[in-house]
Motif scaffolding. Sequence first.
Motif, PDB file in Angstrom:
ATOM      1  N   VAL A 101      -6.851   2.849  12.384  1.00 43.57           N
ATOM      2  CA  VAL A 101      -6.138   3.913  13.113  1.00 43.57           C
ATOM      3  C   VAL A 101      -4.958   4.416  12.272  1.00 43.57           C
ATOM      4  O   VAL A 101      -4.711   5.623  12.153  1.00 43.57           O
ATOM      5  CB  VAL A 101      -5.659   3.389  14.490  1.00 43.57           C
ATOM      6  N   VAL A 102      -4.230   3.472  11.657  1.00 47.57           N
ATOM      7  CA  VAL A 102      -3.082   3.863  10.823  1.00 47.57           C
ATOM      8  C   VAL A 102      -3.555   4.750   9.667  1.00 47.57           C
ATOM      9  O   VAL A 102      -2.940   5.789   9.362  1.00 47.57           O
ATOM     10  CB  VAL A 102      -2.350   2.614  10.288  1.00 47.57           C
ATOM     11  N   ALA A 103      -4.670   4.339   9.020  1.00 49.31           N
ATOM     12  CA  ALA A 103      -5.185   5.117   7.887  1.00 49.31           C
ATOM     13  C   ALA A 103      -5.600   6.526   8.349  1.00 49.31           C
ATOM     14  O   ALA A 103      -5.336   7.530   7.675  1.00 49.31           O
ATOM     15  CB  ALA A 103      -6.378   4.403   7.260  1.00 49.31           C
ATOM     16  N   TRP A 104      -6.245   6.583   9.506  1.00 47.83           N
ATOM     17  CA  TRP A 104      -6.673   7.872  10.076  1.00 47.83           C
ATOM     18  C   TRP A 104      -5.465   8.782  10.291  1.00 47.83           C
ATOM     19  O   TRP A 104      -5.451   9.942   9.871  1.00 47.83           O
ATOM     20  CB  TRP A 104      -7.435   7.592  11.386  1.00 47.83           C
ATOM     21  N   GLY A 138     -10.680   6.200   8.267  1.00 47.39           N
ATOM     22  CA  GLY A 138     -10.273   5.108   9.156  1.00 47.39           C
ATOM     23  C   GLY A 138     -11.446   4.211   9.512  1.00 47.39           C
ATOM     24  O   GLY A 138     -11.324   2.979   9.506  1.00 47.39           O
ATOM     25  N   VAL A 139     -12.594   4.801   9.800  1.00 49.96           N
ATOM     26  CA  VAL A 139     -13.777   4.012  10.158  1.00 49.96           C
ATOM     27  C   VAL A 139     -14.235   3.157   8.974  1.00 49.96           C
ATOM     28  O   VAL A 139     -14.547   1.968   9.119  1.00 49.96           O
ATOM     29  CB  VAL A 139     -14.921   4.938  10.645  1.00 49.96           C
ATOM     30  N   SER A 171       0.830  -1.198   0.000  1.00 49.46           N
ATOM     31  CA  SER A 171       0.000   0.000   0.000  1.00 49.46           C
ATOM     32  C   SER A 171       0.872   1.258   0.000  1.00 49.46           C
ATOM     33  O   SER A 171       0.574   2.237  -0.686  1.00 49.46           O
ATOM     34  CB  SER A 171      -0.918  -0.039   1.225  1.00 49.46           C
ATOM     35  N   ARG A 172       1.968   1.225   0.760  1.00 47.86           N
ATOM     36  CA  ARG A 172       2.857   2.395   0.780  1.00 47.86           C
ATOM     37  C   ARG A 172       3.537   2.592  -0.564  1.00 47.86           C
ATOM     38  O   ARG A 172       3.838   3.717  -0.965  1.00 47.86           O
ATOM     39  CB  ARG A 172       3.909   2.273   1.885  1.00 47.86           C
ATOM     40  N   VAL A 173       3.821   1.479  -1.274  1.00 47.11           N
ATOM     41  CA  VAL A 173       4.392   1.610  -2.623  1.00 47.11           C
ATOM     42  C   VAL A 173       3.419   2.386  -3.506  1.00 47.11           C
ATOM     43  O   VAL A 173       3.812   3.304  -4.242  1.00 47.11           O
ATOM     44  CB  VAL A 173       4.691   0.220  -3.243  1.00 47.11           C
ATOM     45  N   THR A 177      -4.811   3.652  -2.682  1.00 44.29           N
ATOM     46  CA  THR A 177      -3.654   3.187  -1.916  1.00 44.29           C
ATOM     47  C   THR A 177      -4.056   2.120  -0.896  1.00 44.29           C
ATOM     48  O   THR A 177      -3.346   1.152  -0.669  1.00 44.29           O
ATOM     49  CB  THR A 177      -3.023   4.386  -1.176  1.00 44.29           C
ATOM     50  N   LEU A 178      -5.217   2.310  -0.292  1.00 48.84           N
ATOM     51  CA  LEU A 178      -5.615   1.421   0.806  1.00 48.84           C
ATOM     52  C   LEU A 178      -6.348   0.163   0.348  1.00 48.84           C
ATOM     53  O   LEU A 178      -6.370  -0.841   1.055  1.00 48.84           O
ATOM     54  CB  LEU A 178      -6.506   2.199   1.798  1.00 48.84           C
TER      55      LEU A 178
END
Lengths: 461, 461
Positions: free
Chosen positions: B388-391, B400-401, A312-314, B330-331
């Motif tokens: 949490v990381v995404a937030w 994030g939710v 995902s970071r890539v 990305t996510l």
Amino acid sequence: MSEAEARGTHRLHEQLEAITALLARLVEDPTPAHHAELQQRLDELHPADIAFVLEALPLDERLAVWQRVKADRDGEILLEVSDAVRESLIADMDPREILAAVEPLDADELADLVEDLPTEVLPELMASLDAQQRERVQSALSWEDDQVGALMDFEMVTIREDVSLETVLRYLRRFDELPAQTDKLFVINQDNLLTGVLPLHWLLVNPPETMVSAVMAPDVNTFHPGDDVYEVAQAFERYDLVTAPVVDDAGRLIGRITVDAMVDVIREESESEALSRVGLREEEDIFASVWASLRNRWSWLAINLVTAFIASRVIGLFEGAIEKLVALATLMPIVAGIGGNSGNQTITMIVRALALNQITPDSAKRLWRKELAVSLFNGLVWGGVIGVVAWLLYENVALGVVMTAAMTLNLLLAAFCGVGIPMLMMKAGRDPALGSSVLITAMTDSGGFFIFLGLATLFLM
Amino acid sequence: MSEAEARGTHRLHEQLEAITALLARLVEDPTPAHHAELQQRLDELHPADIAFVLEALPLDERLAVWQRVKADRDGEILLEVSDAVRESLIADMDPREILAAVEPLDADELADLVEDLPTEVLPELMASLDAQQRERVQSALSWEDDQVGALMDFEMVTIREDVSLETVLRYLRRFDELPAQTDKLFVINQDNLLTGVLPLHWLLVNPPETMVSAVMAPDVNTFHPGDDVYEVAQAFERYDLVTAPVVDDAGRLIGRITVDAMVDVIREESESEALSRVGLREEEDIFASVWASLRNRWSWLAINLVTAFIASRVIGLFEGAIEKLVALATLMPIVAGIGGNSGNQTITMIVRALALNQITPDSAKRLWRKELAVSLFNGLVWGGVIGVVAWLLYENVALGVVMTAAMTLNLLLAAFCGVGIPMLMMKAGRDPALGSSVLITAMTDSGGFFIFLGLATLFLM
């Protein structure tokens, strides 16, 4: 599963369904007749079949059956079930029941069970054994699970070479029965050194007056307690063995190994490989509690989470490019997915060849060349097809060309890593199967996203 | 592979390296002494070991070794190698050599080879057999590869029940040798009906004047030629059998099945499962030509291309959302990846339980509940972490939710399909292992993208 197979496993499955039905009826209507019917059905089953039924029942029904099994068969059944189910059965027994169950077992069988028994019964158990039994259990426990010493048994018939076959025949008639699987007698001298083996066949086809020394064979398939059981199982497979002697470093006969133990090794080896590929730590009781399942699976999920986060970071590096051309986001999973699939094909083949020890430094180079050639071809053909589709979908020729190039490069990466990763693991003394699938997928995901989005940034922006 | 295992397979691997070195030296310096050294080394190897060496050598060196193998061992070696390597060896032989190689083989072994032989040698081969042999070959050929009829052999020792053990012992001494693996004699009546078996053990421990009828056992493990070999292999494993009789529908003895054939079945079954999971059609010769490899692998790649394309079109539906919020692109692979990994864990476990026939309609419901509970927990915990990381990364609480919710829902989908897909395949009479991995991944990829991008469109746009 083929239709024939479904028909084949029928009988045992019918038993299972009948027992499930009887259990359900007992809950509704616990008359003595119904109890007796269930009891009779269980008494008629082979211990291995009871083990099968126990594996297939949810915990409460499993324990209901377990309490009805005749105590003198408990030990045998505990040996047959998987580790996870064994744990659930032993948790239901009190120390007295456990001692009674394991009492009829042989030393090697006892050693198998010992680590699953509650520690408080161990002193009493060891005290109940005679000196020879205790020594054998301790010897079996001193070897690793995957060494011959842990699996060998001690039920051997030994003879001397300076007697006639007639004498041997008379000697055998003094036995009530021969140890299971006996297909050969072991010839030893007065120092207990193994000097040869006498297959029962030769005992039977030769004239009774022949001397053992004249017909015995030097046994070439002799193993040591420290030998690896997978290697020994392969020898059983290759040379069609039924039993084989185990000797110590001085050549003294100390035990034997039998084909039924090796069949279990072959089965367990392939199952644990299939499970470890997807990150199940061990054979899981399908009716394990939610907590036990979580424990069994979490480590692999955590690793996968890390690799997915890296991938995902890539992508994150190229958010600018995606904002300009959103088609990149749509197409990128195809590049990553094909690379992962192709890489998994290569790595499965290489892991298998490594497990069979078939790869030499010389042939490794050839394998690399071949896999790269296969990938180049697949990349140009399938990448070409997808490139044309991308071109037509987005009316963008350059995008199609980038797609084809990225797929080809990612397939080459997949081939390179598919051969390289297991070889590196092997060099590092690790099991090349374990984690192979997650590692290759991590490479082709992150690599695929980087190649595709990188090429797009260079040539389309 | 553990260190012990690497040490264990050492001996055979050393042979392979020595032979490779001798072959290389012969190319540079073909003196008679070097020829003789290679020849001697090959002559000392067991046919199964020569088969191992042939598997591990690239084509040209493989044929150089093959030409040096003594003609009378050709047939045995052809039986031991894999199908792919067998093809490459037979392609190198002329009809005369082929006929000489297969001449010493038994009917069941011949039937194994027949489909790999060039059709032009078949008439001459069949003509060279006597009537009984020809009939046996034809019988073996009339059964599917996974039926007992194709694997049984005809080397049985039969006796009558109205004789004494003494008579049996005298009868056996007239043999030069007993068939390999013989652990029991088959008792038949004048109509060739199997009435029981006499284990060699009982022949040996009972007094010679005892009658066969007094000690023989009714054999409960009797198979039919139409039985599925996987089922029979499981019976061998469960009941620790060495040989078992095969009877026709009328109960007449027609052949026997031996443990060495069953060991091969267990090994091949697990290997073909591992290969079919990643879409390799069959055991591949690791030194196969690029073309042969492409043929072996293309169909699965094509299926994967289609499923990847579908997943890509799902993303295509949401290009508008991605343009507005590029973090979605990305996510999204994280959501899809975790679902695929978790789904593969579930499906591997269910496929195994189905293969062992352990699942009843009643237990299926419990399994579903358990797997959904495991997924719910994993989704909330791991999805929460990633949420949490995404937030924090994108400073966007709502994102994030959505991430946490999407991961949880996709894990639930993975659990649902992981239990449901193999059960549906089973109901449809298909092999639940075949393609299981690609099907579950297709569901969790397309499903994961749809859930994540759909939730994002609803709540973030």
